[in-house]
Design a protein around this motif. Sequence first.
Motif, PDB file in Angstrom:
ATOM      1  N   THR A 275       2.826   5.819   8.817  1.00  0.00           N
ATOM      2  CA  THR A 275       2.940   6.612   7.589  1.00  0.00           C
ATOM      3  C   THR A 275       3.275   8.071   7.908  1.00  0.00           C
ATOM      4  O   THR A 275       4.111   8.686   7.241  1.00  0.00           O
ATOM      5  CB  THR A 275       1.613   6.520   6.796  1.00  0.00           C
ATOM      6  OG1 THR A 275       1.470   5.172   6.348  1.00  0.00           O
ATOM      7  CG2 THR A 275       1.612   7.460   5.609  1.00  0.00           C
TER       8      THR A 275
ATOM      9  N   GLU B 243       1.616   2.594  -0.630  1.00  0.00           N
ATOM     10  CA  GLU B 243       1.930   1.393   0.154  1.00  0.00           C
ATOM     11  C   GLU B 243       0.880   0.299  -0.067  1.00  0.00           C
ATOM     12  O   GLU B 243       1.207  -0.892  -0.061  1.00  0.00           O
ATOM     13  CB  GLU B 243       2.060   1.744   1.637  1.00  0.00           C
ATOM     14  CG  GLU B 243       3.208   2.715   1.895  1.00  0.00           C
ATOM     15  CD  GLU B 243       4.089   2.323   3.056  1.00  0.00           C
ATOM     16  OE1 GLU B 243       3.771   1.367   3.782  1.00  0.00           O
ATOM     17  OE2 GLU B 243       5.133   2.983   3.242  1.00  0.00           O
TER      18      GLU B 243
ATOM     19  N   ILE C 224       1.854  -1.375  -3.271  1.00  0.00           N
ATOM     20  CA  ILE C 224       3.027  -2.242  -3.077  1.00  0.00           C
ATOM     21  C   ILE C 224       2.613  -3.532  -2.349  1.00  0.00           C
ATOM     22  O   ILE C 224       3.038  -4.632  -2.701  1.00  0.00           O
ATOM     23  CB  ILE C 224       4.114  -1.492  -2.276  1.00  0.00           C
ATOM     24  CG1 ILE C 224       4.727  -0.385  -3.164  1.00  0.00           C
ATOM     25  CG2 ILE C 224       5.178  -2.433  -1.761  1.00  0.00           C
ATOM     26  CD1 ILE C 224       5.615   0.599  -2.415  1.00  0.00           C
ATOM     27  N   MET C 225       1.784  -3.401  -1.345  1.00  0.00           N
ATOM     28  CA  MET C 225       1.402  -4.553  -0.540  1.00  0.00           C
ATOM     29  C   MET C 225       0.691  -5.603  -1.389  1.00  0.00           C
ATOM     30  O   MET C 225       0.919  -6.799  -1.224  1.00  0.00           O
ATOM     31  CB  MET C 225       0.490  -4.075   0.601  1.00  0.00           C
ATOM     32  CG  MET C 225       0.306  -5.120   1.687  1.00  0.00           C
ATOM     33  SD  MET C 225       1.861  -5.458   2.602  1.00  0.00           S
ATOM     34  CE  MET C 225       1.166  -6.463   3.936  1.00  0.00           C
TER      35      MET C 225
ATOM     36  N   VAL D  35       3.362  -7.496  -3.181  1.00  0.00           N
ATOM     37  CA  VAL D  35       4.072  -8.418  -2.283  1.00  0.00           C
ATOM     38  C   VAL D  35       3.198  -9.638  -2.012  1.00  0.00           C
ATOM     39  O   VAL D  35       3.673 -10.780  -2.019  1.00  0.00           O
ATOM     40  CB  VAL D  35       4.445  -7.709  -0.963  1.00  0.00           C
ATOM     41  CG1 VAL D  35       4.918  -8.703   0.083  1.00  0.00           C
ATOM     42  CG2 VAL D  35       5.521  -6.662  -1.236  1.00  0.00           C
ATOM     43  N   ASN D  36       1.925  -9.394  -1.818  1.00  0.00           N
ATOM     44  CA  ASN D  36       1.032 -10.530  -1.573  1.00  0.00           C
ATOM     45  C   ASN D  36       0.925 -11.448  -2.780  1.00  0.00           C
ATOM     46  O   ASN D  36       0.600 -12.626  -2.651  1.00  0.00           O
ATOM     47  CB  ASN D  36      -0.348 -10.031  -1.144  1.00  0.00           C
ATOM     48  CG  ASN D  36      -0.330  -9.544   0.289  1.00  0.00           C
ATOM     49  OD1 ASN D  36       0.489  -9.996   1.091  1.00  0.00           O
ATOM     50  ND2 ASN D  36      -1.217  -8.616   0.618  1.00  0.00           N
ATOM     51  N   ASN D  37       1.230 -10.888  -3.952  1.00  0.00           N
ATOM     52  CA  ASN D  37       1.253 -11.732  -5.150  1.00  0.00           C
ATOM     53  C   ASN D  37       2.617 -12.361  -5.399  1.00  0.00           C
ATOM     54  O   ASN D  37       2.820 -12.997  -6.429  1.00  0.00           O
ATOM     55  CB  ASN D  37       0.843 -10.901  -6.376  1.00  0.00           C
ATOM     56  CG  ASN D  37      -0.627 -10.546  -6.327  1.00  0.00           C
ATOM     57  OD1 ASN D  37      -1.414 -11.262  -5.710  1.00  0.00           O
ATOM     58  ND2 ASN D  37      -0.989  -9.444  -6.971  1.00  0.00           N
ATOM     59  N   GLY D  38       3.564 -12.161  -4.480  1.00  0.00           N
ATOM     60  CA  GLY D  38       4.833 -12.860  -4.599  1.00  0.00           C
ATOM     61  C   GLY D  38       5.975 -12.043  -5.155  1.00  0.00           C
ATOM     62  O   GLY D  38       7.066 -12.568  -5.377  1.00  0.00           O
ATOM     63  N   ALA D  39       5.795 -10.748  -5.344  1.00  0.00           N
ATOM     64  CA  ALA D  39       6.876  -9.932  -5.893  1.00  0.00           C
ATOM     65  C   ALA D  39       7.997  -9.761  -4.868  1.00  0.00           C
ATOM     66  O   ALA D  39       7.725  -9.581  -3.680  1.00  0.00           O
ATOM     67  CB  ALA D  39       6.336  -8.555  -6.284  1.00  0.00           C
ATOM     68  N   PRO D  40       9.255  -9.812  -5.306  1.00  0.00           N
ATOM     69  CA  PRO D  40      10.377  -9.543  -4.386  1.00  0.00           C
ATOM     70  C   PRO D  40      10.483  -8.046  -4.102  1.00  0.00           C
ATOM     71  O   PRO D  40       9.949  -7.220  -4.835  1.00  0.00           O
ATOM     72  CB  PRO D  40      11.596 -10.056  -5.136  1.00  0.00           C
ATOM     73  CG  PRO D  40      11.218 -10.007  -6.579  1.00  0.00           C
ATOM     74  CD  PRO D  40       9.719 -10.154  -6.658  1.00  0.00           C
ATOM     75  N   LEU D  41      11.204  -7.719  -3.037  1.00  0.00           N
ATOM     76  CA  LEU D  41      11.225  -6.334  -2.559  1.00  0.00           C
ATOM     77  C   LEU D  41      12.117  -5.389  -3.354  1.00  0.00           C
ATOM     78  O   LEU D  41      11.721  -4.243  -3.602  1.00  0.00           O
ATOM     79  CB  LEU D  41      11.648  -6.301  -1.088  1.00  0.00           C
ATOM     80  CG  LEU D  41      10.702  -7.041  -0.124  1.00  0.00           C
ATOM     81  CD1 LEU D  41      11.348  -7.168   1.245  1.00  0.00           C
ATOM     82  CD2 LEU D  41       9.372  -6.285  -0.019  1.00  0.00           C
ATOM     83  N   PRO D  42      13.350  -5.813  -3.740  1.00  0.00           N
ATOM     84  CA  PRO D  42      14.219  -4.833  -4.413  1.00  0.00           C
ATOM     85  C   PRO D  42      13.571  -4.284  -5.683  1.00  0.00           C
ATOM     86  O   PRO D  42      13.022  -5.044  -6.483  1.00  0.00           O
ATOM     87  CB  PRO D  42      15.493  -5.642  -4.717  1.00  0.00           C
ATOM     88  CG  PRO D  42      15.496  -6.722  -3.661  1.00  0.00           C
ATOM     89  CD  PRO D  42      14.034  -7.088  -3.498  1.00  0.00           C
TER      90      PRO D  42
ATOM     91  N   TYR E 274      10.101  -1.680  -3.286  1.00  0.00           N
ATOM     92  CA  TYR E 274       9.822  -0.970  -2.034  1.00  0.00           C
ATOM     93  C   TYR E 274      11.111  -0.421  -1.472  1.00  0.00           C
ATOM     94  O   TYR E 274      11.788  -1.138  -0.756  1.00  0.00           O
ATOM     95  CB  TYR E 274       9.145  -1.915  -1.045  1.00  0.00           C
ATOM     96  CG  TYR E 274       8.665  -1.267   0.228  1.00  0.00           C
ATOM     97  CD1 TYR E 274       7.795  -0.183   0.199  1.00  0.00           C
ATOM     98  CD2 TYR E 274       9.082  -1.756   1.465  1.00  0.00           C
ATOM     99  CE1 TYR E 274       7.356   0.391   1.383  1.00  0.00           C
ATOM    100  CE2 TYR E 274       8.634  -1.192   2.642  1.00  0.00           C
ATOM    101  CZ  TYR E 274       7.775  -0.120   2.604  1.00  0.00           C
ATOM    102  OH  TYR E 274       7.336   0.451   3.764  1.00  0.00           O
ATOM    103  N   PRO E 275      11.488   0.798  -1.788  1.00  0.00           N
ATOM    104  CA  PRO E 275      10.761   1.783  -2.594  1.00  0.00           C
ATOM    105  C   PRO E 275      10.804   1.420  -4.077  1.00  0.00           C
ATOM    106  O   PRO E 275      11.720   0.714  -4.509  1.00  0.00           O
ATOM    107  CB  PRO E 275      11.523   3.089  -2.317  1.00  0.00           C
ATOM    108  CG  PRO E 275      12.886   2.661  -1.905  1.00  0.00           C
ATOM    109  CD  PRO E 275      12.741   1.335  -1.233  1.00  0.00           C
TER     110      PRO E 275
ATOM    111  N   GLU F 284      15.556 -11.135   0.815  1.00  0.00           N
ATOM    112  CA  GLU F 284      15.585 -12.031  -0.357  1.00  0.00           C
ATOM    113  C   GLU F 284      16.606 -13.147  -0.208  1.00  0.00           C
ATOM    114  O   GLU F 284      16.565 -14.132  -0.956  1.00  0.00           O
ATOM    115  CB  GLU F 284      15.837 -11.219  -1.629  1.00  0.00           C
ATOM    116  CG  GLU F 284      14.785 -10.153  -1.933  1.00  0.00           C
ATOM    117  CD  GLU F 284      13.366 -10.708  -2.090  1.00  0.00           C
ATOM    118  OE1 GLU F 284      13.229 -11.846  -2.575  1.00  0.00           O
ATOM    119  OE2 GLU F 284      12.393 -10.019  -1.690  1.00  0.00           O
TER     120      GLU F 284
ATOM    121  N   ARG G 217       6.601 -10.025   3.103  1.00  0.00           N
ATOM    122  CA  ARG G 217       7.550 -10.697   2.210  1.00  0.00           C
ATOM    123  C   ARG G 217       8.278 -11.835   2.941  1.00  0.00           C
ATOM    124  O   ARG G 217       8.513 -12.899   2.371  1.00  0.00           O
ATOM    125  CB  ARG G 217       8.551  -9.667   1.661  1.00  0.00           C
ATOM    126  CG  ARG G 217       9.597 -10.235   0.710  1.00  0.00           C
ATOM    127  CD  ARG G 217       8.979 -10.809  -0.566  1.00  0.00           C
ATOM    128  NE  ARG G 217       9.976 -11.431  -1.428  1.00  0.00           N
ATOM    129  CZ  ARG G 217       9.701 -12.366  -2.316  1.00  0.00           C
ATOM    130  NH1 ARG G 217       8.457 -12.783  -2.504  1.00  0.00           N
ATOM    131  NH2 ARG G 217      10.662 -12.895  -3.043  1.00  0.00           N
TER     132      ARG G 217
END
Lengths: 239, 239, 239, 239, 239, 239
Positions: free
Chosen positions: A22, A204, A207-208, A211-218, A221-222, C83, C111
């Motif tokens: 970080t 962060e 965000i994590m 992501v752990n719940n299944g969200a895609p990155l675009p 993050y950011p 993705e 991810r």
Amino acid sequence: MIEVQPLDPVMVDSLRRITTATLTTVLLKKGLRNVWMRGTRPFQPGQQRAVGRAFTLRFISAREDLATPASWSSPISTRAAIEAMPAGCICVAGAMGVTDAGIFGDVLCARMRKRGVAALVTDGVVRDSEGVLSTGLPVWCQGTTAPASVSGLTFVNWQEPVDCGGVAVYPNDVVVLDQDGAVLIPAAMVDEVVALGQEQERLEGWIMKRVNNGAPLPGLYPPNAENVAAYEADRALDL
Amino acid sequence: MIEVQPLDPVMVDSLRRITTATLTTVLLKKGLRNVWMRGTRPFQPGQQRAVGRAFTLRFISAREDLATPASWSSPISTRAAIEAMPAGCICVAGAMGVTDAGIFGDVLCARMRKRGVAALVTDGVVRDSEGVLSTGLPVWCQGTTAPASVSGLTFVNWQEPVDCGGVAVYPNDVVVLDQDGAVLIPAAMVDEVVALGQEQERLEGWIMKRVNNGAPLPGLYPPNAENVAAYEADRALDL
Amino acid sequence: MIEVQPLDPVMVDSLRRITTATLTTVLLKKGLRNVWMRGTRPFQPGQQRAVGRAFTLRFISAREDLATPASWSSPISTRAAIEAMPAGCICVAGAMGVTDAGIFGDVLCARMRKRGVAALVTDGVVRDSEGVLSTGLPVWCQGTTAPASVSGLTFVNWQEPVDCGGVAVYPNDVVVLDQDGAVLIPAAMVDEVVALGQEQERLEGWIMKRVNNGAPLPGLYPPNAENVAAYEADRALDL
Amino acid sequence: MIEVQPLDPVMVDSLRRITTATLTTVLLKKGLRNVWMRGTRPFQPGQQRAVGRAFTLRFISAREDLATPASWSSPISTRAAIEAMPAGCICVAGAMGVTDAGIFGDVLCARMRKRGVAALVTDGVVRDSEGVLSTGLPVWCQGTTAPASVSGLTFVNWQEPVDCGGVAVYPNDVVVLDQDGAVLIPAAMVDEVVALGQEQERLEGWIMKRVNNGAPLPGLYPPNAENVAAYEADRALDL
Amino acid sequence: MIEVQPLDPVMVDSLRRITTATLTTVLLKKGLRNVWMRGTRPFQPGQQRAVGRAFTLRFISAREDLATPASWSSPISTRAAIEAMPAGCICVAGAMGVTDAGIFGDVLCARMRKRGVAALVTDGVVRDSEGVLSTGLPVWCQGTTAPASVSGLTFVNWQEPVDCGGVAVYPNDVVVLDQDGAVLIPAAMVDEVVALGQEQERLEGWIMKRVNNGAPLPGLYPPNAENVAAYEADRALDL
Amino acid sequence: MIEVQPLDPVMVDSLRRITTATLTTVLLKKGLRNVWMRGTRPFQPGQQRAVGRAFTLRFISAREDLATPASWSSPISTRAAIEAMPAGCICVAGAMGVTDAGIFGDVLCARMRKRGVAALVTDGVVRDSEGVLSTGLPVWCQGTTAPASVSGLTFVNWQEPVDCGGVAVYPNDVVVLDQDGAVLIPAAMVDEVVALGQEQERLEGWIMKRVNNGAPLPGLYPPNAENVAAYEADRALDL
């Protein structure tokens, strides 16, 4: 000789909770790309994080008329340097990346530990690895070797600007150490970097979870505008 | 072919009690700065120390007409070399620091172990790391790889002078191995080095006690006249 | 963009039982000496073997106008690449051997794990090592660092031919990972290599038994006509 | 000690007319990719091509008890080696790529020249560059330095297999030297390589004419069936 | 700041007539093996020899907050350092072997020339090679580049001990430069080294004559008792 | 495939008059420190400056099943790439710094010359140096070798982003070449960089005159307020 400034314990405590990863991201956004010291790793797996102001040592290549066992008794020696180290400092030894001459062994590390040195960081190596580990001094380095420093290095002085792993380190800069290695924060930027780093860690973490719940990155993050809003809403609720 | 001289078991026993760090300090005082083999580390953490006379192997770069699986059946092969190794020797394989061709795997290490080889040291790498570890042969090397020796190296011969990690190793020189790596003692200097090493270990133990009791380094390490006298007094009393 | 072909689960299962050491021996006999990716090691000791088709990422050096935190939101970004990764693939990231900029940290690895990526292989490094380990994604790399990818690398694209550790990797080539590192099998040669590899493993097991019983190496490894006959007799009896 | 076989003067003459670039192409087609010695360049621009059988010298790292000015008077010394060199040979000195210790200076090069040595090739360096140039001995090396060989190297022996620039060189292999450096031809392949090399040179000359006349490359280099026929027709007419 | 001692013009004149090759041989016999600066070559072929006392500059890696165009106006800058250089000194710039940031260009070299600096030596590189050559300042370096020093280096200070090409250089040590590069003579050893060097040059000239007359090397170089006597007889006659 | 944009001849002409040293200073002030391609030098001393848009080629490591003489006839080959090059472009070949496989020899360089390619730049090497020089194509590279590209490299494609000497080069970026090597200007910044570069050249010329007249550096380079005023006054008078 430059006086060592103590680092506010509150600042030490704050920095212990921010990863070097970080910190480099925050420093990059401030325009600093070159703050991670190459070739320094925790000497023991699982070593605890360390934070403190840099107390620097400088080595150059060995010359047979200068780098001798007799030089260990000189007023300008690693021994004298250690006696000048204040409790809580991080000893940063610029060793030009040399891996076949160990800058310190068990005796010197034991003395540093006694004096309350927080950690030793070097782009070189230590020697007598079992002895060094037994002292309990936290060390970040390239590894271990058998030969003494004078077989490959000449000690020059302490509390000068040094190069450690390709990073310019000045006395009183702040150094943070964790499993990813050693990161420098310029003395003048510490307050700002801590504030930004705490916020970055919080974001962060948020965000994590997603992501752990299944969200895609675009977009996440950011975060795009929508996710920034969601984050700020959650933050207001201290989620 | 050079005959392998057995190393006196008393000498082996003495050398097991002197660290390679101490040996390099002693050798430096005798004018030898280049005795530590670069790029060799214990393959398994906590591996026991090993001591023995060097039995050398020499590799050069691969040439597709020479470095072939068929070469493994030649009278000049690593297989034949292993059958010439006496019990108690240290196999020193000069591999030019190559890290993408493994000089030995499980089968050859198993055979060396059967023959009583004390350890394998190389500035190259082994392959099939799980298999090698299962043989129980102590190994000092740069690490592990998948490809066979012939993908990068040609085996030349055994019991020739070799370069291992930037150190000139002649058959029958003595090699000592510990957590700090591999150190060579020239055959002609072994007796003197052991005697000096034992004394150096005793002195460093005495110094370490004082450091642990809070003594500062200048005047102690190395000891000035006053501390030399104190040490000798204690030594006479066997403290 | 090249479509990712799934790898037959039977093939995956067969390859899990062949070491990378054996695969490189088989490939060498087919004329391929350069299939082992230099500078990639298991990030965690004892990591399980992994097998899959290569999904490639390509990085080049950083340029301050391109490699920015803002680039992380671009349609051509590591985020978008992840993705596009199918379950079961091996992500092969060509990072030019750079060790002072980490290609991925905890969020991206988490991810990839969610998407079912079998493993990440790179000749570069990751960052935030504790975070990466906590995701459970198996990683083969050179180690860890603190700085972000953009401090040293520009991401170019995915599913292009890439160089990873001095090996040419094309999308859909097969990658096998174990303690010895990462080996490539060209897509067109997979069936043949598996068949030869299974036979080689069987032969080496037979040889190892004889070595453990005290047999000398010449004539046995590789086997001469007599030992070939003995092996084939035993094999017919499934010994 | 291996006897040096003279190389047929007709063969020398033929090889002088084939570039090392062409020889490596021919050797690649025979399966040999590793025949060019890295780190050896003509010491003087415009140096003439040289051809001959290899007479090898082997160096390893310096050890202060072995690599001494006194060693220059030993029966196993570079001095004795030079007196064993036959006229017309190419001296190939394997120096492990060391660039801070010069293997030879003016005196030794002058003596080699007197003995009719065709050229000196090394992956190391020479010293006293003005002196060496004044002897007229053609040299291929990495450059020049001031220190003597013994400050960094131990001389081992002559006429052993050596590694020179990552190439395995055996006594009596043939070495060809031009502006592109040093190429090895295994002794057993010389006749075939010369025949193929002469034909390759002829074909490339024919192609170059067409390129100079504006022909595009695809189909021409390498030639497709149509261009092969055209070339063979011209060749029959000796065009 | 260390005062620069002028070097006696007679000494300068004597040292101009001794090659760096001879100086390293003399220093080796006095126990110094590490006096040749790696990576420094004459920038222009045929550059004249230079001799003088070292005036040192020290650079470390760049940090974006320190290594800026603005730093060029600082009181601690290369500009200020140049104004402190006395006529006749050799500027020795320790640049950590960096080859992608040029420590000086035409303007700074022109000013050094104006001030009577005898030569510039660095293990780094210069920039604007045409401009530098046009100033007439003799330069020994690794080569040339386009970027400015601040793109890769931070200037620290002048007249400190520095590492240049793996050699420890202290202010007022003597530096000798010729076609073979840069050699350091410790300040305390200059008189003795000059005396021994002159004698060594005389002996080598005597040997070279004999080699040119066809004498073999063993017994001559180094001379055995018989040849020592012959040399001394000739020397007495001043032959 | 990316279309090549012609570079305005006026721009080419302006850039020919600005040194790469000046361009890197201008780019540094715009925040770009990494624009100089490491390891590329003029192949012939005194080679004229060259300017043009980048036409990129990409190589990765050799794989024996892909990098074959047969591959030279493939539709994706260096031959086809050359036929796609427009007149005036600079061919930038990313060769991963490989120095033992020459990307091009005389035939391919001759064809590039015929097509009007302005120059070839690579972080690798060429082969058949005499042949390449005879074509007259200006080349910037690491040097020369004998072996063909396929002995160490696989050609991938053209007009992709490539890494050349540690610099990210995109098709249509502008490349400027002189004695200091190769500098990249991002396509979007060309106009601004040219304007600033012209002004910087003018200022440096003014400063150089003062230095040649004996002015000291502090306050002059860079100029303080007084010297800025003096410069601007002279500039208004066009002195």
